[in-house]
Design a protein around this motif. Structure first.
Motif, PDB file in Angstrom:
ATOM      1  N   GLU A  17       0.825  -1.205   0.000  1.00  0.00           N
ATOM      2  CA  GLU A  17       0.000   0.000   0.000  1.00  0.00           C
ATOM      3  C   GLU A  17       0.866   1.265   0.000  1.00  0.00           C
ATOM      4  OE1 GLU A  17      -2.466   0.717   3.376  1.00  0.00           O
ATOM      5  OE2 GLU A  17      -3.512   2.328   2.320  1.00  0.00           O
ATOM      6  N   THR A  18       1.915   1.245   0.794  1.00  0.00           N
ATOM      7  CA  THR A  18       2.834   2.396   0.828  1.00  0.00           C
ATOM      8  C   THR A  18       3.528   2.572  -0.519  1.00  0.00           C
ATOM      9  OG1 THR A  18       3.154   2.407   3.212  1.00  0.00           O
ATOM     10  CG2 THR A  18       4.986   3.213   1.888  1.00  0.00           C
ATOM     11  N   ILE A  19       3.937   1.472  -1.120  1.00  0.00           N
ATOM     12  CA  ILE A  19       4.582   1.562  -2.441  1.00  0.00           C
ATOM     13  C   ILE A  19       3.624   2.222  -3.433  1.00  0.00           C
ATOM     14  CG2 ILE A  19       5.444   0.197  -4.402  1.00  0.00           C
ATOM     15  CD1 ILE A  19       6.552  -1.808  -2.301  1.00  0.00           C
ATOM     16  N   ARG A  20       2.357   1.864  -3.346  1.00  0.00           N
ATOM     17  CA  ARG A  20       1.361   2.419  -4.263  1.00  0.00           C
ATOM     18  C   ARG A  20       1.132   3.915  -4.005  1.00  0.00           C
ATOM     19  NH1 ARG A  20      -3.556   3.566  -3.663  1.00  0.00           N
ATOM     20  NH2 ARG A  20      -3.811   2.471  -1.697  1.00  0.00           N
ATOM     21  N   ILE A  21       0.954   4.271  -2.738  1.00  0.00           N
ATOM     22  CA  ILE A  21       0.710   5.692  -2.397  1.00  0.00           C
ATOM     23  C   ILE A  21       1.886   6.567  -2.830  1.00  0.00           C
ATOM     24  CG2 ILE A  21       0.475   7.323  -0.467  1.00  0.00           C
ATOM     25  CD1 ILE A  21      -1.039   5.129   1.054  1.00  0.00           C
ATOM     26  N   VAL A  22       3.100   6.084  -2.560  1.00  0.00           N
ATOM     27  CA  VAL A  22       4.287   6.876  -2.897  1.00  0.00           C
ATOM     28  C   VAL A  22       4.444   6.989  -4.416  1.00  0.00           C
ATOM     29  CG1 VAL A  22       6.815   6.981  -2.689  1.00  0.00           C
ATOM     30  CG2 VAL A  22       5.423   6.414  -0.680  1.00  0.00           C
ATOM     31  N   ALA A  23       4.120   5.918  -5.125  1.00  0.00           N
ATOM     32  CA  ALA A  23       4.218   5.971  -6.597  1.00  0.00           C
ATOM     33  C   ALA A  23       3.222   6.984  -7.162  1.00  0.00           C
ATOM     34  CB  ALA A  23       3.967   4.588  -7.187  1.00  0.00           C
ATOM     35  N   GLU A  24       2.029   6.993  -6.606  1.00  0.00           N
ATOM     36  CA  GLU A  24       1.014   7.970  -7.044  1.00  0.00           C
ATOM     37  C   GLU A  24       1.482   9.402  -6.787  1.00  0.00           C
ATOM     38  OE1 GLU A  24      -2.990   5.437  -5.985  1.00  0.00           O
ATOM     39  OE2 GLU A  24      -2.767   7.432  -5.054  1.00  0.00           O
ATOM     40  N   ALA A  25       1.997   9.616  -5.590  1.00  0.00           N
ATOM     41  CA  ALA A  25       2.478  10.958  -5.226  1.00  0.00           C
ATOM     42  C   ALA A  25       3.633  11.361  -6.134  1.00  0.00           C
ATOM     43  CB  ALA A  25       2.919  10.969  -3.759  1.00  0.00           C
ATOM     44  N   GLU A  26       4.513  10.431  -6.391  1.00  0.00           N
ATOM     45  CA  GLU A  26       5.686  10.728  -7.218  1.00  0.00           C
ATOM     46  C   GLU A  26       5.268  11.161  -8.624  1.00  0.00           C
ATOM     47  OE1 GLU A  26       8.420   7.487  -8.296  1.00  0.00           O
ATOM     48  OE2 GLU A  26       9.994   8.743  -7.440  1.00  0.00           O
ATOM     49  N   ALA A  27       4.261  10.488  -9.158  1.00  0.00           N
ATOM     50  CA  ALA A  27       3.799  10.852 -10.504  1.00  0.00           C
ATOM     51  C   ALA A  27       3.281  12.294 -10.509  1.00  0.00           C
ATOM     52  CB  ALA A  27       2.713   9.880 -10.958  1.00  0.00           C
ATOM     53  N   GLU A  28       2.639  12.690  -9.413  1.00  0.00           N
ATOM     54  CA  GLU A  28       2.111  14.066  -9.339  1.00  0.00           C
ATOM     55  C   GLU A  28       3.215  15.106  -9.211  1.00  0.00           C
ATOM     56  OE1 GLU A  28      -1.559  14.656  -6.780  1.00  0.00           O
ATOM     57  OE2 GLU A  28      -0.962  12.621  -6.215  1.00  0.00           O
ATOM     58  N   GLY A 414      13.208   6.878   2.772  1.00  0.00           N
ATOM     59  CA  GLY A 414      12.901   7.429   4.092  1.00  0.00           C
ATOM     60  C   GLY A 414      11.420   7.757   4.235  1.00  0.00           C
ATOM     61  N   VAL A 415      10.840   8.308   3.167  1.00  0.00           N
ATOM     62  CA  VAL A 415       9.405   8.625   3.170  1.00  0.00           C
ATOM     63  C   VAL A 415       8.590   7.336   3.340  1.00  0.00           C
ATOM     64  CG1 VAL A 415       7.503   9.446   1.710  1.00  0.00           C
ATOM     65  CG2 VAL A 415       9.637  10.747   1.817  1.00  0.00           C
ATOM     66  N   MET A 416       8.972   6.297   2.608  1.00  0.00           N
ATOM     67  CA  MET A 416       8.224   5.032   2.684  1.00  0.00           C
ATOM     68  C   MET A 416       8.325   4.410   4.069  1.00  0.00           C
ATOM     69  SD  MET A 416       8.747   3.265  -1.073  1.00  0.00           S
ATOM     70  CE  MET A 416      10.486   3.456  -1.299  1.00  0.00           C
ATOM     71  N   LYS A 417       9.543   4.408   4.645  1.00  0.00           N
ATOM     72  CA  LYS A 417       9.722   3.814   5.976  1.00  0.00           C
ATOM     73  C   LYS A 417       8.955   4.604   7.038  1.00  0.00           C
ATOM     74  CE  LYS A 417      12.412   0.762   6.999  1.00  0.00           C
ATOM     75  NZ  LYS A 417      12.114  -0.688   7.164  1.00  0.00           N
ATOM     76  N   ALA A 418       8.973   5.929   6.912  1.00  0.00           N
ATOM     77  CA  ALA A 418       8.266   6.755   7.900  1.00  0.00           C
ATOM     78  C   ALA A 418       6.760   6.520   7.809  1.00  0.00           C
ATOM     79  CB  ALA A 418       8.594   8.228   7.683  1.00  0.00           C
ATOM     80  N   LEU A 419       6.257   6.408   6.588  1.00  0.00           N
ATOM     81  CA  LEU A 419       4.813   6.185   6.404  1.00  0.00           C
ATOM     82  C   LEU A 419       4.409   4.818   6.957  1.00  0.00           C
ATOM     83  CD1 LEU A 419       2.135   7.239   5.306  1.00  0.00           C
ATOM     84  CD2 LEU A 419       2.731   6.245   3.079  1.00  0.00           C
ATOM     85  N   ASP A 420       5.182   3.802   6.646  1.00  0.00           N
ATOM     86  CA  ASP A 420       4.872   2.459   7.168  1.00  0.00           C
ATOM     87  C   ASP A 420       4.893   2.442   8.696  1.00  0.00           C
ATOM     88  OD1 ASP A 420       4.115   0.821   5.113  1.00  0.00           O
ATOM     89  OD2 ASP A 420       6.135   0.026   4.722  1.00  0.00           O
ATOM     90  N   SER A 421       5.892   3.110   9.262  1.00  0.00           N
ATOM     91  CA  SER A 421       6.044   3.113  10.711  1.00  0.00           C
ATOM     92  C   SER A 421       4.865   3.844  11.380  1.00  0.00           C
ATOM     93  CB  SER A 421       7.365   3.793  11.064  1.00  0.00           C
ATOM     94  OG  SER A 421       7.579   3.826  12.441  1.00  0.00           O
ATOM     95  N   LEU A 422       4.442   4.940  10.752  1.00  0.00           N
ATOM     96  CA  LEU A 422       3.321   5.712  11.269  1.00  0.00           C
ATOM     97  C   LEU A 422       2.021   4.900  11.185  1.00  0.00           C
ATOM     98  CD1 LEU A 422       3.089   8.609  12.306  1.00  0.00           C
ATOM     99  CD2 LEU A 422       2.564   9.341   9.985  1.00  0.00           C
ATOM    100  N   LYS A 423       1.864   4.194  10.073  1.00  0.00           N
ATOM    101  CA  LYS A 423       0.620   3.424   9.877  1.00  0.00           C
ATOM    102  C   LYS A 423       0.482   2.294  10.890  1.00  0.00           C
ATOM    103  CE  LYS A 423       0.515   2.687   5.402  1.00  0.00           C
ATOM    104  NZ  LYS A 423       0.292   2.690   3.971  1.00  0.00           N
ATOM    105  N   LYS A 424       1.625   1.791  11.344  1.00  0.00           N
ATOM    106  CA  LYS A 424       1.602   0.697  12.330  1.00  0.00           C
ATOM    107  C   LYS A 424       0.928   1.103  13.629  1.00  0.00           C
ATOM    108  CE  LYS A 424       5.478  -2.239  11.362  1.00  0.00           C
ATOM    109  NZ  LYS A 424       6.907  -2.206  11.570  1.00  0.00           N
ATOM    110  N   ILE A 425       1.059   2.377  14.005  1.00  0.00           N
ATOM    111  CA  ILE A 425       0.471   2.783  15.292  1.00  0.00           C
ATOM    112  C   ILE A 425      -0.856   3.525  15.124  1.00  0.00           C
ATOM    113  CG2 ILE A 425       2.718   2.905  16.450  1.00  0.00           C
ATOM    114  CD1 ILE A 425       2.099   6.064  16.431  1.00  0.00           C
ATOM    115  N   ARG A 426      -1.270   3.744  13.880  1.00  0.00           N
ATOM    116  CA  ARG A 426      -2.519   4.489  13.667  1.00  0.00           C
ATOM    117  C   ARG A 426      -3.734   3.575  13.732  1.00  0.00           C
ATOM    118  NH1 ARG A 426      -1.792   9.477   9.343  1.00  0.00           N
ATOM    119  NH2 ARG A 426      -1.115  10.932  10.950  1.00  0.00           N
TER     120      ARG A 426
END
Ligand SMILES: *Cc1c(COP(=O)(O)O)cnc(C)c1O
Length: 426
Positions: A17-28, A414-426
């Motif tokens: 899911e993070t790979i997908r979100i980051v890829a979408e953002a990157e395209a923008e 770094g963005v991907m790792k931070a997002l994954d880490s944040l999602k773990k506690i959300r």
């Protein structure tokens, strides 16, 4: 690329899911990278030309001993820094221990008993509070030494408050007006070179006797012009941020008009000695190689910051600046909801590092800061924040500041790792 995404998922533990979100953002955000490439190219030629004109050669990478009279590498390094930043003179030394020290030299070197300092960008960066004397009571602070101090907040739109500045200058005739370009630990956009240029020129036109100083930390090579080009008299910064290109191992710089740089040098050494002594301890090669790479490295870091802005906005965070906003420093502010989220974010960034990826960052009472500060930095150079890093004071509204990345893919990781880490506690 499919292979890269498979690699990230299978071998580096990033969730699909993070790979997908980051890829979408990157395209923008990708269309915005073009402008960064153009600025990088211009600045690369600027640095190259300074080195060629100074006739830099291998002998300048060696060093003298003892007093260091006429040290060829030290003098060449300072000549090149002055040229790159459009200044008359430069003080660039490994014995300037950090950015705070560089700024303090420029302040204490140029402000004497009865003089006064007007900061026009709100409270200056945290580590300068003791030095100025607005926190703690140090006998050597500016205020204790008889310098008067005032500060003017930015307007509601985070622009310089011309009206208040004019009033104060007319009322008090300050010796020095001080600007901080970068955000520091506040949630405002960095001052644009446009706002900075207009205001500096307005001050210089109406009150030419005022010394204009700029804290340029994190601002170097963001644009093709620097504050000295805009008319500032003196500015300072750290070599383990932008201008060291991730290669410099330590140091700071002061550049500007000859007399102000000389006085800063008198503070570093002593009146009568100034810039004439001081060893470089073999650092000139890495300092100059770092400067040579800095336009590229800064560009990579900003691309990472733009991506971070879009990704964390998609994740529901308030971000500063917005991904489409102009940028005047490499910092990406991200507002989180709790201390736990700050910890999780920083843990994610730490686990993306090439060095010390396995450690857990914890907040601590760092010297010079009023609140405990957490810093994620698995860097080749300790504390280097042009390398991928994140930090924030442990106080509401729980802003975390993401910056650096010597390569864009690393910042993205770094963005991907931070997002994954944040999602773990959300
Ligand atoms: C980092 C920074 C400083 C101080 O630099 P140190 O190298 O950490 O001492 C000062 N001002 C600003 C805006 C900074 O970002």
């Amino acid at each position: 690329m499919k292979e890269t995404n498979q690699y990230l998922e299978r071998l580096m533990g990033i969730t699909p899911e993070t790979i997908r979100i980051v890829a979408e953002a990157e395209a923008e955000v990708k269309p915005l990278f073009h402008k960064r490439e153009e600025i990088k190219e211009y600045n690369q030629y600027k640095v190259l030309r300074a080195m060629q004109e100074a006739r830099l050669s291998d002998q300048h990478f060696h060093w003298h001993t003892g007093y260091g009279y006429n040290d060829p590498g030290r003098e060449k390094t300072e000549e090149i820094f002055a040229a790159v930043f459009g200044a008359e003179n430069a003080l660039v030394r490994p014995t300037i221990v950090n950015g705070t020290h560089a700024l303090s030299l420029a302040l204490a070197g140029n402000l004497f008993r009865g003089d006064s300092l007007l900061c026009v960008t709100g409270a200056p960066y945290d580590t300068l509070h003791e030095m100025i004397g607005i926190a703690g009571k140090y006998p050597g602070s500016l205020i204790e030494m008889g310098v008067r101090y005032w500060q003017i907040e930015l307007t509601e739109n985070n622009t310089l408050d011309r009206h208040a500045i004019e009033e104060k200058i007319l009322e008090e005739a300050p010796t020095m007006v001080y600007f901080q370009r970068s955000t520091g630990y506040s949630f405002r956009p960095a001052l644009t070179m446009e706002d900075l240029t207009d205001t500096i020129q307005w001050i210089k036109k109406n009150w030419p006797q005022v010394i204009v100083m700029v804290d340029n930390c994190y601002g170097e090579f963001l644009e093709i012009r620097e504050p000295i080009d805009a008319g500032a008299d003196v500015m300072a910064g750290s070599l383990i941020k932008n201008p060291g290109g991730g290669i410099a191992l330590t140091g700071g710089y002061v550049v500007g008009k000859d007399r102000y740089v000389m006085r800063a040098a008198d503070r570093l050494t002593t009146p009568g000695i100034g810039k004439e002594c001081g060893l470089t301890f073999g650092t000139t090669r890495s300092v100059l190689q770092g400067l040579f790479l800095a336009p590229l490295i800064v560009s990579e870091a900003i691309k990472g910051a733009i991506l971070a802005a879009r990704v964390f906005e998609k994740a529901g965070c308030k971000v500063q600046p917005h991904w489409q906003d102009p940028r005047s420093d490499i910092i990406q502010g991200i507002q989180l909801k709790s201390p736990e989220e700050v910890n999780a974010f920083c843990l994610g960034v730490q686990s993306a590092a090439p060095v010390d990826a396995y450690v857990t960052p914890v907040a601590w009472d760092m010297p010079g800061y009023q609140d405990p500060v957490i810093m994620a930095a698995g860097a080749f150079v300790q504390g280097s924040s042009i390398e991928l890093s994140a930090d924030g004071p442990m106080r509401p509204p729980y802003n975390v500041y993401f910056q650096g990345g010597l390569t864009y893919p690393h910042a993205k990781f770094g963005v991907m790792k931070a997002l994954d880490s944040l999602k773990k506690i959300r």
